[in-house]
Design an enzyme around this catalytic site. Structure first.
Site, PDB file in Angstrom:
ATOM      1  N   ASP A  17       0.814  -1.224   0.000  1.00 51.23           N
ATOM      2  CA  ASP A  17       0.000   0.000   0.000  1.00 51.23           C
ATOM      3  C   ASP A  17       0.842   1.265   0.000  1.00 51.23           C
ATOM      4  O   ASP A  17       0.417   2.314   0.494  1.00 51.23           O
ATOM      5  CB  ASP A  17      -0.958   0.026   1.210  1.00 51.23           C
ATOM      6  N   LYS A  20       2.682   2.025  -5.127  1.00 57.26           N
ATOM      7  CA  LYS A  20       3.463   1.493  -6.260  1.00 57.26           C
ATOM      8  C   LYS A  20       2.744   1.690  -7.581  1.00 57.26           C
ATOM      9  O   LYS A  20       3.374   1.988  -8.602  1.00 57.26           O
ATOM     10  CB  LYS A  20       3.737  -0.003  -6.051  1.00 57.26           C
ATOM     11  N   HIS A  45      -4.215  -1.621  -6.912  1.00 62.14           N
ATOM     12  CA  HIS A  45      -3.465  -0.408  -7.241  1.00 62.14           C
ATOM     13  C   HIS A  45      -4.436   0.644  -7.761  1.00 62.14           C
ATOM     14  O   HIS A  45      -5.214   0.377  -8.671  1.00 62.14           O
ATOM     15  CB  HIS A  45      -2.397  -0.711  -8.293  1.00 62.14           C
ATOM     16  N   THR A 132      -6.680 -11.897   2.593  1.00 55.95           N
ATOM     17  CA  THR A 132      -7.824 -11.342   1.860  1.00 55.95           C
ATOM     18  C   THR A 132      -8.820 -12.419   1.464  1.00 55.95           C
ATOM     19  O   THR A 132      -9.861 -12.117   0.893  1.00 55.95           O
ATOM     20  CB  THR A 132      -7.349 -10.623   0.581  1.00 55.95           C
ATOM     21  N   THR A 303     -10.616  -4.802   0.307  1.00 54.10           N
ATOM     22  CA  THR A 303     -11.383  -5.250   1.466  1.00 54.10           C
ATOM     23  C   THR A 303     -12.073  -4.123   2.222  1.00 54.10           C
ATOM     24  O   THR A 303     -13.026  -4.374   2.962  1.00 54.10           O
ATOM     25  CB  THR A 303     -10.458  -5.979   2.452  1.00 54.10           C
ATOM     26  N   PRO A 306      -9.618  -0.886   7.538  1.00 52.18           N
ATOM     27  CA  PRO A 306      -8.757   0.237   7.937  1.00 52.18           C
ATOM     28  C   PRO A 306      -7.328  -0.245   8.148  1.00 52.18           C
ATOM     29  O   PRO A 306      -7.089  -1.311   8.717  1.00 52.18           O
ATOM     30  CB  PRO A 306      -9.378   0.720   9.249  1.00 52.18           C
ATOM     31  N   SER A 415       5.915  12.213  -4.044  1.00 53.79           N
ATOM     32  CA  SER A 415       4.548  12.427  -4.491  1.00 53.79           C
ATOM     33  C   SER A 415       3.804  13.245  -3.448  1.00 53.79           C
ATOM     34  O   SER A 415       3.927  12.989  -2.251  1.00 53.79           O
ATOM     35  CB  SER A 415       3.851  11.077  -4.702  1.00 53.79           C
ATOM     36  N   GLY A 417       0.315  14.079  -3.842  1.00 53.27           N
ATOM     37  CA  GLY A 417      -1.110  13.965  -4.110  1.00 53.27           C
ATOM     38  C   GLY A 417      -1.384  12.745  -4.952  1.00 53.27           C
ATOM     39  O   GLY A 417      -0.460  12.068  -5.421  1.00 53.27           O
TER      40      GLY A 417
END
EC number: 6.3.4.4
Length: 432
Positions: A17, A20, A45, A132, A303, A306, A415, A417
């Protein structure tokens, strides 16, 4: 943006997460090929451009550039139902998938894999992995046990018998170990054949194709899934994924040799996140975790779970750099820290009263570790509109430089944003 080499591997340097997909999408604008080399449709992604968000799970993130050839390599595991649905969903958004190809050596996820995954997780009770439940682990287990079925097996005239024998074996586990109803062969067979017909013209020998393209001086991007700290060998076992997530697997999971890999870029989030169980030394246990989770939209794409939040852990990052073969770093979600007046980075652990700078192997040891923090001044201003490193507030620049000093690896960019345009190179080119 210049490119002085033929291939670049992009890997996550944390627990997945890290963003990528966004960075792969950015570099795919200059790429000829993007290859997924590990994992399955458990890795979501998210790509954002032109004020639209697009999600991919198994298809490489280069699909949004029609000039790029996208290859799902032999190191992945593929649920044909999910792949076909993803293709149809992209097509409905007017995104062509004619440039998507699948390795004939990739292993297949069937309904029994997902069911066994679910039953295994339920059986673990309080020791759940946090899977998952998409069948990834059981499929890789079958691959190692030589029970797996690959895409090329569809061409075998005895495929129906092969599938029946495989289901009969797994139904024994489903009924006798877990006391669950058996799965129906005809349903699985008919669905499998329908999905195979949908993608059969896009099946290739990925290793042969990619090797030839590199030899033709084409620029190949290798897109990793999850992160090094979830690697089956080097991650926080047993709370890991079922494949190798480091750059070492890019060649194996594609079908080329490792001498054809030039550079490895590690994607690192400006703070830590983790989904599911397992130790996380720098985890934040205060209300700040909720605040950062909301600012960073830290919920699982597949999923909705959180994500746990922590300060950036440089002990874990240095370990990921070493085992992941990372040459340069790319910082993501930098803007999430905009509102913080003080920012912590974990530089060491304290284990049984001793200060250490190495990453313990066992979850038992990691859970006994305490974080040793260095506190930095925040910048407390919006950085989402900056277009260069020099435009960053001084304290934001210091944050990047301090990380570089400690981990001894430079940042290629950052990055600020979710949009493709909010991706900034520090040096303006790839380093040799």
């Amino acid at each position: 943006m210049k490119n002085n080499y033929k291939s670049l591997v992009i890997v996550g340097s944390q627990w997945g997460d890290e963003g990528k997909g966004k960075i792969t999408d950015y570099f795919s604008q200059k790429a000829d090929v993007v290859v997924r080399f590990a994992g399955g449709d458990n890795a979501g992604h998210m790509i954002e451009f032109n004020n639209k968000r697009h999600k991919v799970t198994i298809i490489p993130s280069g699909v949004f550039n029609p000039k790029v050839k996208n290859i799902i390599g032999n190191g992945t595991v593929i649920n044909l139902k999910s792949l076909v649905n993803e293709i149809k969903r992209l097509n409905e958004s007017n995104i062509s998938t004619d440039n998507v190809f699948v390795s004939d050596r990739a292993h297949l996820i069937f309904d029994w894999h997902a069911l066994i995954d679910q039953l295994q997780e339920e059986n673990r009770k309080e020791n759940k992995i946090g899977t998952t439940k998409r069948g990834i682990g059981p499929t890789y287990a079958d691959k190692a046990a030589r029970y797996g079925i690959r895409i090329c097996d569809f061409q075998n005239p005895n495929f129906k018998e092969i599938l029946k024998e495989n289901l009969d074996y797994h139904n024994q586990i489903i009924t006798k170990v877990y006391n669950h109803e058996p799965l129906d062969f005809d349903v699985i067979y008919n669905e499998s054949m329908t999905n195979y017909q949908f993608i059969k013209n896009n099946i290739i020998d990925s290793g042969y194709e990619v090797s030839n393209l590199i030899n033709e001086n084409k620029f190949v991007l290798f897109e990793g899934a999850q992160g090094v700290l979830l690697d089956i060998d080097h991650g926080t076992y047993p709370f890991v994924t079922s494949s190798n997530c480091s750059a070492n697997n890019a060649s194996i999971g594609t079908g080329i040799h490792n001498k054809q890999i030039n550079k490895v870029l590690g994607i690192v989030k400006a703070y830590n996140t983790r989904v599911g169980s397992g130790a996380m030394v720098s985890e934040i246990k205060t209300e700040l975790a909720h605040k950062l989770r909301e600012r960073g939209r830290e919920y699982g794409l597949n999923t909705g779970r959180p994500r746990r939040i922590g300060w950036l852990d440089l002990v874990a990052l240095k370990y990921a750099i070493r085992v992941g073969g990372i040459d340069q770093l790319f910082l993501t979600l930098f803007d999430v820290l905009d509102t913080e007046t003080k920012i912590k980075i974990c530089t060491h652990y304290k284990l049984d009263g001793k200060i250490i700078d190495w990453f313990p192997a066992s979850d038992y040891e990691l859970k006994r570790c305490e974080p040793v923090y260095e506190e930095l001044d925040g910048w407390n201003q919006d950085i989402t509109k900056v277009t260069s490193f020099e435009e960053l507030p001084i304290n934001a620049q210091k944050y990047i430089k301090r990380i570089e000093e400690i981990v001894k690896v430079p940042f290629l960019g950052f990055s600020v944003g979710s949009d493709r345009k909010q991706t900034i190179l520090i040096k303006g080119e790839f380093d040799d």
